[in-house]
Design a protein around this motif. Structure first.
Motif, PDB file in Angstrom:
ATOM      1  N   TRP B  48       0.829  -1.205   0.000  1.00  0.00           N
ATOM      2  CA  TRP B  48       0.000   0.000   0.000  1.00  0.00           C
ATOM      3  C   TRP B  48       0.862   1.252   0.000  1.00  0.00           C
ATOM      4  CZ3 TRP B  48      -3.882   2.734  -1.198  1.00  0.00           C
ATOM      5  CH2 TRP B  48      -4.136   3.944  -0.551  1.00  0.00           C
ATOM      6  N   ALA B  52       0.526   4.776  -2.066  1.00  0.00           N
ATOM      7  CA  ALA B  52      -0.008   5.903  -1.287  1.00  0.00           C
ATOM      8  C   ALA B  52       0.702   7.208  -1.636  1.00  0.00           C
ATOM      9  CB  ALA B  52       0.139   5.599   0.208  1.00  0.00           C
ATOM     10  N   TYR B  55      -1.359   9.517  -6.407  1.00  0.00           N
ATOM     11  CA  TYR B  55      -2.371   9.793  -7.429  1.00  0.00           C
ATOM     12  C   TYR B  55      -3.246  10.993  -7.121  1.00  0.00           C
ATOM     13  CZ  TYR B  55      -1.340   5.035  -8.888  1.00  0.00           C
ATOM     14  OH  TYR B  55      -0.726   3.906  -9.312  1.00  0.00           O
ATOM     15  N   GLU B  57      -6.066  12.837  -4.103  1.00  0.00           N
ATOM     16  CA  GLU B  57      -7.127  12.508  -3.148  1.00  0.00           C
ATOM     17  C   GLU B  57      -8.134  11.456  -3.596  1.00  0.00           C
ATOM     18  OE1 GLU B  57      -9.514  15.857  -1.603  1.00  0.00           O
ATOM     19  OE2 GLU B  57      -7.580  16.903  -1.642  1.00  0.00           O
ATOM     20  N   GLU B  60      -6.795   7.939  -4.225  1.00  0.00           N
ATOM     21  CA  GLU B  60      -6.300   7.352  -2.991  1.00  0.00           C
ATOM     22  C   GLU B  60      -7.431   7.086  -2.000  1.00  0.00           C
ATOM     23  OE1 GLU B  60      -2.579   8.670  -1.939  1.00  0.00           O
ATOM     24  OE2 GLU B  60      -2.750   8.079   0.166  1.00  0.00           O
ATOM     25  N   ILE B  64      -8.692   3.034  -5.157  1.00  0.00           N
ATOM     26  CA  ILE B  64      -7.700   1.962  -5.117  1.00  0.00           C
ATOM     27  C   ILE B  64      -8.250   0.755  -4.354  1.00  0.00           C
ATOM     28  CG2 ILE B  64      -5.385   1.315  -4.346  1.00  0.00           C
ATOM     29  CD1 ILE B  64      -4.504   4.184  -4.751  1.00  0.00           C
ATOM     30  N   ARG B  66      -7.653  -1.602  -1.985  1.00  0.00           N
ATOM     31  CA  ARG B  66      -6.654  -1.860  -0.962  1.00  0.00           C
ATOM     32  C   ARG B  66      -7.230  -2.839   0.055  1.00  0.00           C
ATOM     33  NH1 ARG B  66      -6.108   3.736   2.392  1.00  0.00           N
ATOM     34  NH2 ARG B  66      -5.030   2.331   3.823  1.00  0.00           N
ATOM     35  N   TYR B  80      -3.174   0.358  -9.499  1.00  0.00           N
ATOM     36  CA  TYR B  80      -4.229   1.255  -9.964  1.00  0.00           C
ATOM     37  C   TYR B  80      -3.919   1.736 -11.374  1.00  0.00           C
ATOM     38  CZ  TYR B  80      -6.714   5.760 -10.068  1.00  0.00           C
ATOM     39  OH  TYR B  80      -7.505   6.830 -10.402  1.00  0.00           O
TER      40      TYR B  80
END
Lengths: 428, 428
Positions: B48, B52, B55, B57, B60, B64, B66, B80
């Protein structure tokens, strides 16, 4: 600065590795297609409930990458193999023309402890035939897998064949075992932990007497005669008889197959013939395996649907082929030509030259670094592009290019329009 | 019985879809390689922390995939896009020969609301050049992308070009904006929500006056003259000047590119020229996009590393090509020949016949269903195999096969050894 690596057990593939993998996989694809298998693909992500209850305890408890989606709370999993996704795929298409013959080459994910040759993300190459309960289908799967190995250049390998019905019948008759799966799981470790290890594990699970008996039984095997002799001992048992007839027919179609009663395979879902291929050299375990799983698709549809297939362990095959020297050292670039820009004031001419060659089907790598000629030459050599093309003032002014083949030690100044001919000669 | 489907937004690809996708992707690969880009691959799963903060706001916070690994408690994510994995890849290989030109065609995952043409798992086709800060690199990326679209058969498309430095300089000068990213994010929705929608969003975020001004500014654009006129207005601004010189050089190398000041691109990491390609027909948004991101790799290495690239929206391209009739209706099988077993007592001869043809490079699908001749014919027709081969008693006894081409309406009884010649004629 901290280092960002791929997660443990995952790999980056640089160009030289990609080009080798592509060549190997391309050969496998050609064989699969020669046998009339069609390609499909399915998602990397499946609903957890799609995978749940299919593989057996160990896979389900530890080896599947499963996760809860933090937004929806839904349970998902990364596919663990390509067989259960195939079963789901088939169950969604009641109108599929049967027998359905497909191959599927794609990554799968397993939550294993990474070690040499074992990854958490790796490719599987599967061929399966859905819709035929007959030995012809099993035989064709065995043949296509063997043919793929031969096409790749492997000559020394052993194809081992057994049958889950025969195993179950014999184990039930000799040991009174109603559920032989725990025995299979122990015996399946034969290559990994050896006979002593298997025996210890069996003793712990089922007592020493059973362990001894199992070890005795699994030492059977060999040629067609060995199968016939075992079969004649259990011909009164309907299940054993069915398996024996089935195996005889498989063996009558494909040559070079050995009957081996110690072959059990680890997965729970097999219901008939099972098969495994082991290379003589190097000693790296099986490079292909599979079997019949007539019950799996029914878990999705509620209706029995016969299916048989096998998987090539493409990762091991690549490692083995490299080790044996069967797979030639790959190129590290696709570029046929590396354009060295001798004078950056004439870059537009270099651009035009690259374009001209590309329009003639040549793979051209144009340097765009504004670096010195020497630095560009170094890169071209390091990359291993078979032809170098020099473009500077004199070339731009005369409409020529300087073509150089390091391997042939030849060098020529030619008109741009004719350069592709010289280059093709250098490349051949 | 419950139904097991792929997760929402995920797709199964049956053979007819796979064969079309393979053809389209194969063409793209050939163009990428003609430009000297080499293939790489990276894992589907990343830590992750690798993804992080790269990309912006929205991606993220919501887009994504996650998850927390239930065993180790570690945080992972599905990739992504292919750009951040490239940056990580490069950061792990300090000895990579630069400029590094690679392409990467692989699935990525986004946690979006699925809709027509938008999936949660889809392929990206990326080309990037790492290590050159020069306009030559941007120009080559634009050219390879345009060439790929032309090779696929698209003729009507517009390549739009802008520059993040120019945008930032103008927005700062005219609006006093230190951080233009929120404005970019609003303007990026122009195609989706139209000028009125963008204006409303800008008004809410920055007040009506700023919104009006932004709408005015982004209406600029057009040919080289439009760029020059805008540039002359801001030639006192060093950042604008740098961008203008850069864009002029790009435009001097690749033709057919339009300057468009309303082009902003959604991602945070762009630092220079940005580009987008839109088809004239059908109206489906952009089919390719990219730009320069000189800061991204430095997030991993702590050292600035110039990079530029673009991504072909292969999923939209496939949809558009099918809609436009550019992509021919695909075959639904790889099989050239379907072997119909007329009499199952002679299956061994059918097996031999299939083998013989395969050894001559013909893709042969052998029926293994033990079904009636009529049922097998139906299947062969439905599958669309171009040649049917009949094998029964008379063929087996005379060492012949009956070859039939439905398309040509021709039928021939030939010796097995010569069948491949007749079949190749039928196929041509």
């Amino acid at each position: 600065m901290k280092e960002y690596r791929p997660p443990r057990g995952f790999r980056d593939f640089p160009p030289e590795v990609m080009l080798l993998r592509r060549e190997v996989i391309g050969k496998v694809v050609r064989v699969f297609e020669r046998y009339g298998f069609d390609p499909i693909d399915t998602p990397a992500v499946e609903h957890w409930e799609t995978l749940a209850g299919k593989y057996g305890e160990e896979a389900e408890g530890k080896l599947i990458w499963r996760f809860t989606d933090p937004w929806s709370g839904k349970e998902y999993a990364l596919r663990y193999d390509l067989t259960v996704p195939l079963a789901r795929f088939v169950s969604n298409r009641q109108d599929l023309p049967l027998p359905f013959k497909r191959y599927h080459i794609a990554p799968v994910w397993r939550h294993e402890e990474p070690q040499r040759g074992r990854y958490r993300e790796f490719y599987q190459c599967d061929v399966d035939i859905v819709g035929s309960p007959y030995p012809e289908a099993d035989a064709e799967v065995i043949e296509v897998i063997s043919e793929a190995l031969r096409e790749l250049g492997f000559s020394g390998f052993k194809v081992r064949l057994n049958d889950r019905r025969l195993l179950a019948a014999v184990f039930e008759e000799e040991l009174g075992l109603k559920d032989p799966l725990p025995v299979y799981r122990a015996v399946d470790k034969l290559d990994k932990i050896g006979p002593e290890g298997v025996k210890r594990e069996l003793s712990r699970a089922a007592g020493e007497a059973v362990a001894e008996k199992v070890m005795d039984l699994i030492s059977l095997g060999g040629d067609l005669e060995a199968l016939r002799s075992l079969c004649s001992r259990y011909s009164h048992n309907a299940r054993a008889k069915e398996a024996c007839d089935h195996l005889e027919q498989v063996l009558s179609l494909v040559g070079g197959v050995t009957f081996d009663f110690s072959l059990v395979r680890g997965l729970d879902y097999y219901t008939g013939p099972i098969v495994e291929v082991v290379l003589d050299q190097p000693k790296i375990g099986s490079v292909a395996g599979g079997g019949r799983y007539d019950g799996l698709i029914g878990l999705f549809t509620g209706k029995e649907m016969p299916a048989t297939g096998a998987s090539l362990g493409i990762e091991r095959i690549i490692d083995a082929g490299v080790e044996l020297g069967i797979f030639k050292p790959p190129r590290s670039t696709v570029a046929d030509v590396y354009v060295v820009v001798v004078d950056w004031a004439y870059f537009k001419y270099a651009w035009r030259a690259a374009r001209e060659l590309r329009s003639n089907g040549i793979n051209v790598r144009l340097d765009v670094s504004r670096a010195s000629e020497e630095a560009q030459r170094r890169r071209a050599r390091r990359l291993g592009a078979p032809v170098m093309l020099f473009v500077g003032k004199s070339e731009a002014e005369s409409g020529t290019v300087t073509v150089y083949s390091p391997a042939k030690g030849e060098r020529a100044v030619v008109r741009l329009e004719e350069a592709h001919l010289v280059i093709k000669r250098f490349l051949s």
